[in-house]
Write a protein that holds these residues in place. Sequence first.
Motif, mmCIF file in Angstrom:
data_model
loop_
_atom_site.group_PDB
_atom_site.id
_atom_site.type_symbol
_atom_site.label_atom_id
_atom_site.label_comp_id
_atom_site.label_asym_id
_atom_site.label_seq_id
_atom_site.Cartn_x
_atom_site.Cartn_y
_atom_site.Cartn_z
ATOM 1 N N GLN A 161 -16.331 55.397 -45.136
ATOM 2 C CA GLN A 161 -15.856 55.135 -46.495
ATOM 3 C C GLN A 161 -15.589 53.642 -46.692
ATOM 4 O O GLN A 161 -15.863 53.092 -47.761
ATOM 5 N N ILE A 162 -15.063 52.996 -45.669
ATOM 6 C CA ILE A 162 -14.868 51.547 -45.736
ATOM 7 C C ILE A 162 -16.221 50.849 -45.866
ATOM 8 O O ILE A 162 -16.348 49.848 -46.584
ATOM 9 N N ALA A 163 -17.227 51.403 -45.224
ATOM 10 C CA ALA A 163 -18.572 50.835 -45.330
ATOM 11 C C ALA A 163 -19.098 50.932 -46.762
ATOM 12 O O ALA A 163 -19.792 50.014 -47.237
ATOM 13 N N VAL A 164 -18.791 52.012 -47.456
ATOM 14 C CA VAL A 164 -19.180 52.133 -48.865
ATOM 15 C C VAL A 164 -18.478 51.062 -49.696
ATOM 16 O O VAL A 164 -19.086 50.402 -50.550
ATOM 17 N N ALA A 165 -17.177 50.869 -49.441
ATOM 18 C CA ALA A 165 -16.439 49.828 -50.150
ATOM 19 C C ALA A 165 -17.038 48.451 -49.873
ATOM 20 O O ALA A 165 -17.119 47.600 -50.770
ATOM 21 N N ASP A 166 -17.476 48.220 -48.648
ATOM 22 C CA ASP A 166 -18.092 46.951 -48.291
ATOM 23 C C ASP A 166 -19.425 46.767 -49.014
ATOM 24 O O ASP A 166 -19.729 45.683 -49.517
ATOM 25 N N GLN A 167 -20.202 47.829 -49.092
ATOM 26 C CA GLN A 167 -21.499 47.764 -49.761
ATOM 27 C C GLN A 167 -21.356 47.321 -51.213
ATOM 28 O O GLN A 167 -22.153 46.524 -51.717
ATOM 29 N N HIS A 168 -20.331 47.833 -51.893
ATOM 30 C CA HIS A 168 -20.153 47.547 -53.316
ATOM 31 C C HIS A 168 -19.133 46.437 -53.593
ATOM 32 O O HIS A 168 -18.912 46.092 -54.753
ATOM 33 N N GLY A 169 -18.504 45.895 -52.540
ATOM 34 C CA GLY A 169 -17.495 44.865 -52.740
ATOM 35 C C GLY A 169 -16.253 45.372 -53.443
ATOM 36 O O GLY A 169 -15.705 44.709 -54.332
ATOM 37 N N LEU A 170 -15.780 46.547 -53.035
ATOM 38 C CA LEU A 170 -14.696 47.239 -53.734
ATOM 39 C C LEU A 170 -13.319 46.892 -53.175
ATOM 40 O O LEU A 170 -13.175 46.300 -52.108
ATOM 41 N N ILE A 171 -12.306 47.327 -53.918
ATOM 42 C CA ILE A 171 -10.912 47.240 -53.504
ATOM 43 C C ILE A 171 -10.544 48.473 -52.690
ATOM 44 O O ILE A 171 -11.004 49.583 -52.979
ATOM 45 N N ILE A 172 -9.718 48.299 -51.677
ATOM 46 C CA ILE A 172 -9.042 49.411 -51.004
ATOM 47 C C ILE A 172 -7.545 49.185 -51.149
ATOM 48 O O ILE A 172 -7.017 48.162 -50.711
ATOM 49 N N MET A 173 -6.875 50.121 -51.806
ATOM 50 C CA MET A 173 -5.419 50.074 -51.947
ATOM 51 C C MET A 173 -4.816 50.784 -50.738
ATOM 52 O O MET A 173 -4.887 52.001 -50.612
ATOM 53 N N MET A 174 -4.206 50.000 -49.851
ATOM 54 C CA MET A 174 -3.781 50.515 -48.556
ATOM 55 C C MET A 174 -2.264 50.594 -48.437
ATOM 56 O O MET A 174 -1.572 49.576 -48.476
ATOM 57 N N HIS A 175 -1.753 51.823 -48.314
ATOM 58 C CA HIS A 175 -0.351 52.053 -47.971
ATOM 59 C C HIS A 175 -0.326 52.273 -46.462
ATOM 60 O O HIS A 175 -0.689 53.339 -45.968
ATOM 61 N N LEU A 176 0.076 51.254 -45.732
ATOM 62 C CA LEU A 176 0.034 51.325 -44.275
ATOM 63 C C LEU A 176 0.951 52.419 -43.736
ATOM 64 O O LEU A 176 2.001 52.716 -44.318
ATOM 65 N N SER A 177 0.572 52.988 -42.630
ATOM 66 C CA SER A 177 1.417 53.931 -41.922
ATOM 67 C C SER A 177 2.081 53.197 -40.752
ATOM 68 O O SER A 177 2.031 51.976 -40.670
ATOM 69 N N ARG A 178 2.695 53.961 -39.873
ATOM 70 C CA ARG A 178 3.389 53.497 -38.679
ATOM 71 C C ARG A 178 4.759 52.936 -39.038
ATOM 72 O O ARG A 178 4.940 52.268 -40.057
ATOM 73 N N SER A 179 5.745 53.232 -38.192
ATOM 74 C CA SER A 179 7.145 52.991 -38.521
ATOM 75 C C SER A 179 7.482 51.517 -38.678
ATOM 76 O O SER A 179 8.443 51.172 -39.369
ATOM 77 N N ARG A 180 6.697 50.639 -38.071
ATOM 78 C CA ARG A 180 6.966 49.198 -38.179
ATOM 79 C C ARG A 180 6.054 48.502 -39.179
ATOM 80 O O ARG A 180 6.017 47.268 -39.255
ATOM 81 N N GLY A 181 5.328 49.294 -39.963
ATOM 82 C CA GLY A 181 4.554 48.746 -41.066
ATOM 83 C C GLY A 181 3.583 47.665 -40.644
ATOM 84 O O GLY A 181 2.880 47.768 -39.646
#
Length: 340
Positions: A161-181
């Motif tokens: 899916q990230i590769a699709v975003a790269d192909q089109h030059g898209l935005i990824i809105m990322m809410h990070l996980s893991r307790s220390r962010g």
Amino acid sequence: MPVIERNDLDQQIWDEELADFVPSKVFDAHTHIYRWVDNIDPDKQNGPFSSFVRPEFEHASWDLLDECDHILMPGRSVQRLSFPFPFPQCDFDGSNAFITGEVSPHPQSGALTLVHPSMTADQVDATVRAGGFLGLKPYRFYSSTGDPVECRITDFMAEHQIAVADQHGLIIMMHLSRSRGISDEQNLDDLEWLTTKYPRVRWILAHCARSYSSWPIEKAGNRLRDLPNIWCDTSSVCESDAVEALLRTIGVDRVMYGSDDVPVGVLRGKYVAFGFGWAYLSEENHSLNLSHCDPRMTFTRYEGLRAMQRAARSVGLTRDEIQAMFHDNAVSLIEQVRSQ
């Protein structure tokens, strides 16, 4: 009857602290457009989201966001980057179709499509093309590991899916996980690797890179600044030292205002930091003795704006830099995506 109402406390905060700070043109980089009906959890009325997705927020349309902005930021012209609410059990097709219909009449704004890691590259590509989406919205609830707390980025957003975003030059809105962010070494390692391998993706790290207090971004900010194509929004962050640390490390040119509306930004309360943690404090979830003061709470959005105002004053931002944070940075990012 308006969906929300300002009282005299809210009015005083707006008049004395915010009216001269918020520019006339705003681009809100973090908003939710959704329908409660697209939460397909059969027990949703007893679930954790029913307490804040109240009846007045069950149909979160463009018009509802307009109404909230008109009440809370009077006289401001507002455009938005919007995406569906990531209900753990969600009708993805329904959510994405609804937001397409709501945002498409507003060409200066844009929408992101909600994605599940099980979606194929072809499915994501077809959805982006059909809906005119500017990017993708994954969420940690959908982690393939079954652990939404300590999962890594590619656990809840498949690399194809990230590769699709790269192909089109898209935005990824990322809410990070893991307790220390963002201060978590695995998150930083993953972002270094992903921004190198997929250089055309534009990443927005939500909630000051999930730094609800200053320590995560203080630890990670300088390293983050060196990574290409990464921006941060300020949504829901109510601690001024966190916003200040973000501005001092990655720089105002990559910081964008976000309200987290609706419903979070229009609820009364704030995110509070303590130790290495944070939590949402509301009028309903505490037993504090407030007999010594005005016990009323204002809107989460106002607490976030107050944090931005204090941070901007401490850093010494100019009016042009404040305008960039509230509007110009996001508009420039959207234009980059649309020019592909």
